[in-house]
Structures are given as structure tokens and as C-alpha cells.
Scaffold this active site. Structure first.
Site, PDB file in Angstrom:
ATOM      1  N   HIS A  47       0.945  -1.217  -0.071  1.00 27.00           N
ATOM      2  CA  HIS A  47      -0.009   0.001  -0.086  1.00 27.00           C
ATOM      3  C   HIS A  47       0.972   1.296   0.055  1.00 27.00           C
ATOM      4  CE1 HIS A  47       0.509  -0.255   4.527  1.00 27.00           C
ATOM      5  NE2 HIS A  47       0.414   1.222   4.130  1.00 27.00           N
ATOM      6  N   ASP A  77       0.187  -7.569   1.416  1.00 27.92           N
ATOM      7  CA  ASP A  77       0.745  -6.246   1.600  1.00 27.92           C
ATOM      8  C   ASP A  77       1.952  -6.123   1.480  1.00 27.92           C
ATOM      9  OD1 ASP A  77       0.198  -3.539   1.609  1.00 27.92           O
ATOM     10  OD2 ASP A  77       0.238  -3.264   3.938  1.00 27.92           O
ATOM     11  N   SER A 151       4.695   2.576   7.923  1.00 33.43           N
ATOM     12  CA  SER A 151       4.239   1.428   7.074  1.00 33.43           C
ATOM     13  C   SER A 151       5.483   1.087   6.145  1.00 33.43           C
ATOM     14  CB  SER A 151       3.178   1.749   6.187  1.00 33.43           C
ATOM     15  OG  SER A 151       2.002   1.973   6.765  1.00 33.43           O
ATOM     16  N   ILE A 169      -2.289  -0.261  11.829  1.00 33.28           N
ATOM     17  CA  ILE A 169      -2.295   0.055  13.192  1.00 33.28           C
ATOM     18  C   ILE A 169      -4.112  -0.154  13.330  1.00 33.28           C
ATOM     19  CG2 ILE A 169      -0.480   1.534  13.535  1.00 33.28           C
ATOM     20  CD1 ILE A 169      -2.370   3.712  13.080  1.00 33.28           C
ATOM     21  N   GLY A 207      -8.545 -26.270  -1.979  1.00 32.32           N
ATOM     22  CA  GLY A 207      -9.646 -26.556  -2.677  1.00 32.32           C
ATOM     23  C   GLY A 207     -10.862 -27.188  -2.042  1.00 32.32           C
TER      24      GLY A 207
END
Length: 395
Positions: A47, A77, A151, A169, A207
Site C-alpha cells: 500500500h 501487503d 508503514s 495500526i 480446494g
């Protein structure tokens, strides 16, 4: 220079100034961790770099470099970027599986753009999940101060070794309240290795479709409520089918680790390397049973929205599954939405899961394309946003 009054809509209307699109330049700050000094590789959050037109990395010694994205994985992320720099120092990566609750840790980063700083705390919890926006979660919770700008920064142990990548956070106010989350270094390292090799990440897949064990279901199956998940469907030609897993089986643990609910199963499997072999402890008709399965990569189709329907122009779509009300739901995920496009005009947002058209369920992009072609010029999409379901009219 441009007169600021020219941005005032009343001023423009009074003097008859036509509306002119204005280019807006936005900048964001984040942090990163040098993990390979020889090749200039830096781990950070997806991000932080997602949809960026350019990435500039400023080092602690003041040098700045334009960075290139090696690859990124929105589901965890994690992103990997490269800078053309020499004389770098890489941070040693530790085994995050050795972390214990109560261990002292230090968060390093660039909070609020103030520059490199550190904050200390402890490991508050391990194996956290349930945060919106991440597909696979096995997060470290810490009370070390993590704020916007941290971040992608390092969470290190007292030996100065990387144990996590600061990612999120929990805060009603937007600032630190002592609940921060970091991606374990082992997960970040596995993602990094795949990004270096192929530029993409293939998450493992078992699966099966499952549901949580309610007290009533657990009683019938001879299990304990909350101790695993019950299998409701097994896909044909899946690793689960090859291992002999059947509907009605209770999956109790994976590789010796207890499974806590559907999200726990999804995380336990999804964070493993694709093609991994796993030992699965089952409960079948009240009796324990162990099976071995070789996982396969999860492969979901991806496509621009315009290939399905012009009304989805500007959107990047992929087939996906998500947990909604405790159930696995299949549909089409909206990964990105361009600011100038029909998808944005129609109200679609990144993260939306399209699950139906005119109240007819869909499971694939082919279903979505077919139903949209049948419902022109207007169609009513059913979308899941967060944990709520909405109707959205396309035009």
C-alpha cells in the site's frame, strides 16, 4: 502562479469562468527495509507503492534514488523495490517463528514524515488476523508506537534483526493507541523470494469450501465448537480431493497447528509456499484421521474491465473468494479503479467484490460478462464492500 480564488466555485460562477480540469499531484510517505545490499533490494508495504507513478527512496545518509518496483503482493501487503545504489547495509532477517509474546521489539520508520526514528515495545500477540483489506494474515501485534509513515518499516528484535514489516495500526483517532501490526519476516521473505523469481506471488490452495463449527454442528459431528472448520464442498481435481478429504470432515489442524475458524484455515494454507506438502489432521465421524496433501498454486483469472463490459472501463478485475458472514463467497474482485473511467463514475471502489447481476449470483468473470450483456443498458450489481452487501446501478 494561480489565483486561489479561481478554485472557489462561487467565484467561478459569478465571473463566468468555465470549469477546467486541474492536475493534482499527491505525495505519500512510507518506510522500507534494505534486505539485499548487493542488489539494492528494499522490502516495504504494497500500500506504500501501489499505483505510484514514481518512487523515490531517501537513505539515512541523505542520498536519494529513483526506485523500480520488482513486484508486489496485495494479499499480504508486501512489495519489493530496487534502487541503483552502492555502499548499502542490509538488515539481517531473523526467523519470526521464534518470536514469543512478551519479547521486546523496536519499530523503525518515518512517522508523519519526521525522519528516521525508533520506538520500543513488546510483542503483544501472534497470529493475528481479521484486518480488512488483506487476503492472508498471520500478523504480529505490538504496542511499539507505529504511526502513519511507519508503514513498510522494520520491526526488529533486541539483536537488531528483522522480525517483521510494520503494516497497519488499529486506531479510532488515526494515531498510535498501542495496537500495531507487522507482517512476520518469514512471510515477507517467502513473498520476496517469489517476487525475485517471477515478479508475482502464487499462494497455496487446498480446494475446499468450509464453514465454522457452531455448537449444534460440532455436537452432531462429534467435535468441539471452534476447534477447526467443517468441509462443505471439495473441488474436483483439487489437492483436497487427491488427499481424500470429504464433505463433513472437520479440519482440526495444519502441520500440527490448530485451525481457528475459516479465516484461520485460509491464512494457514495461503501463506505457505505453493506446491507445499502439508499434514492435515481431520475428524471424520468423530474419529481422528491424518492425511497428507500437496498444495497447488491459487490461480485466479485477471482482466481489464473493458474486456467484460464498457461500463466497467478503468477497473482492473480478478476472480476471487472472500469470507462474507462466515461463508466463502466467490465473485469478481475490483483490484483497481482509475479516477477517470466509467467504473469510477458508476461508484465502484478498489476492494469491492461483485457477487451478482440483477440478483443472479456469479462465480467467475465469464458469468459477469454474460449477465452484463443480457442486461443492457442498465444493470444492478450486488457487491460486497467490507462485510456489507450493496446494490450498485451501472449506466
Amino acid at each position: 502562479t494561480r489565483n486561489p480564488l479561481a478554485e472557489d466555485p462561487l467565484f467561478r460562477q459569478f465571473f463566468g469562468i468555465p470549469d477546467m480540469p486541474q492536475e493534482r499531484v499527491q505525495q505519500a510517505l512510507g518506510s522500507g527495509v534494505i534486505v539485499d545490499a548487493e542488489h539494492g533490494l528494499i522490502l516495504t508495504n504494497n500500500h506504500v507503492v501501489e499505483a505510484a507513478d514514481g518512487i523515490k527512496v531517501t537513505l539515512a545518509d541523505g542520498r536519494s534514488f529513483e526506485a523500480q518496483t520488482v513486484g508486489a503482493d496485495p494479499d499480504t501487503d508486501v512489495a519489493l523495490v530496487r534502487i541503483p545504489a552502492s555502499h548499502l547495509t542490509a538488515l539481517k532477517v531473523a526467523n519470526s517463528n521464534q518470536l514469543q509474546v512478551g519479547d521486546f521489539v523496536v519499530a523503525v520508520g518515518n512517522p508523519f514524515g519526521l525522519g528516521q526514528s525508533v520506538s520500543s515495545g513488546i510483542v503483544s500477540a501472534l497470529g493475528r488476523s481479521g484486518l480488512q483489506g488483506l487476503g492472508y494474515q498471520d500478523l504480529i501485534q505490538t504496542d511499539a508506537s507505529i504511526n502513519p509513515g511507519n508503514s513498510g518499516g522494520a520491526l526488529v528484535n533486541l539483536r537488531g534483526e528483522l522480525v517483521g514489516i510494520n503494516s497497519a495500526i488499529f486506531s479510532p483517532s488515526g494515531g498510535n493507541v498501542g495496537i500495531g501490526f507487522a507482517i512476520p519476516s518469514n512471510m515477507a521473505r517467502e513473498v520476496m523470494q517469489q517476487l525475485i523469481a517471477t515478479g508475482t506471488v502464487a499462494h497455496a490452495n487446498l480446494g475446499v469450501q468450509t464453514q465454522d463449527l457452531t455448537p449444534d454442528i460440532a455436537r452432531v459431528l462429534g467435535a468441539h465448537a471452534g476447534a477447526g472448520v467443517v468441509v462443505t464442498n471439495v473441488r474436483v481435481d483439487s489437492p483436497a480431493a487427491a488427499a481424500g478429504i470429504k464433505p463433513g470432515d472437520v479440519i482440526a489442524d495444519i502441520n500440527g497447528k490448530p485451525v481457528r475458524g475459516q479465516d484461520g484455515l485460509r491464512n494457514a494454507v495461503g501463506i505457505l509456499p505453493a506446491d507445499s506438502s502439508v499434514a492435515i489432521q481431520l475428524l471424520r465421524e468423530g474419529k481422528p484421521l491424518t492425511v497428507n496433501a500437496r498444495l497447488s498454486p491459487t490461480r485466479f483469472a485477471m482482466a481489464p474491465g473493458t474486456t467484460l463490459d464498457a461500463r466497467l472501463g478503468g477497473a482492473q478485475l480478478s476472480e476471487a473468494e472472500d469470507l462474507v458472514g462466515g461463508q466463502n463467497v466467490s465473485g469478481v474482485r475490483v483490484n483497481r479503479v482509475a479516477a477517470a473511467g466509467r467504473a469510477a463514475d458508476n461508484g465502484l471502489k478498489p476492494g469491492d467484490l461483485i457477487v451478482g447481476v440483477n440478483q443472479v449470483d456469479i462465480n467467475s468473470m465469464e458469468d459477469l460478462k454474460t449477465l452484463l450483456a443480457q442486461h443492457s443498458p442498465r444493470a444492478l450489481l450486488s457487491i460486497v464492500r467490507g462485510q456489507a452487501v450493496y446494490f450498485l446501478a451501472l449506466h
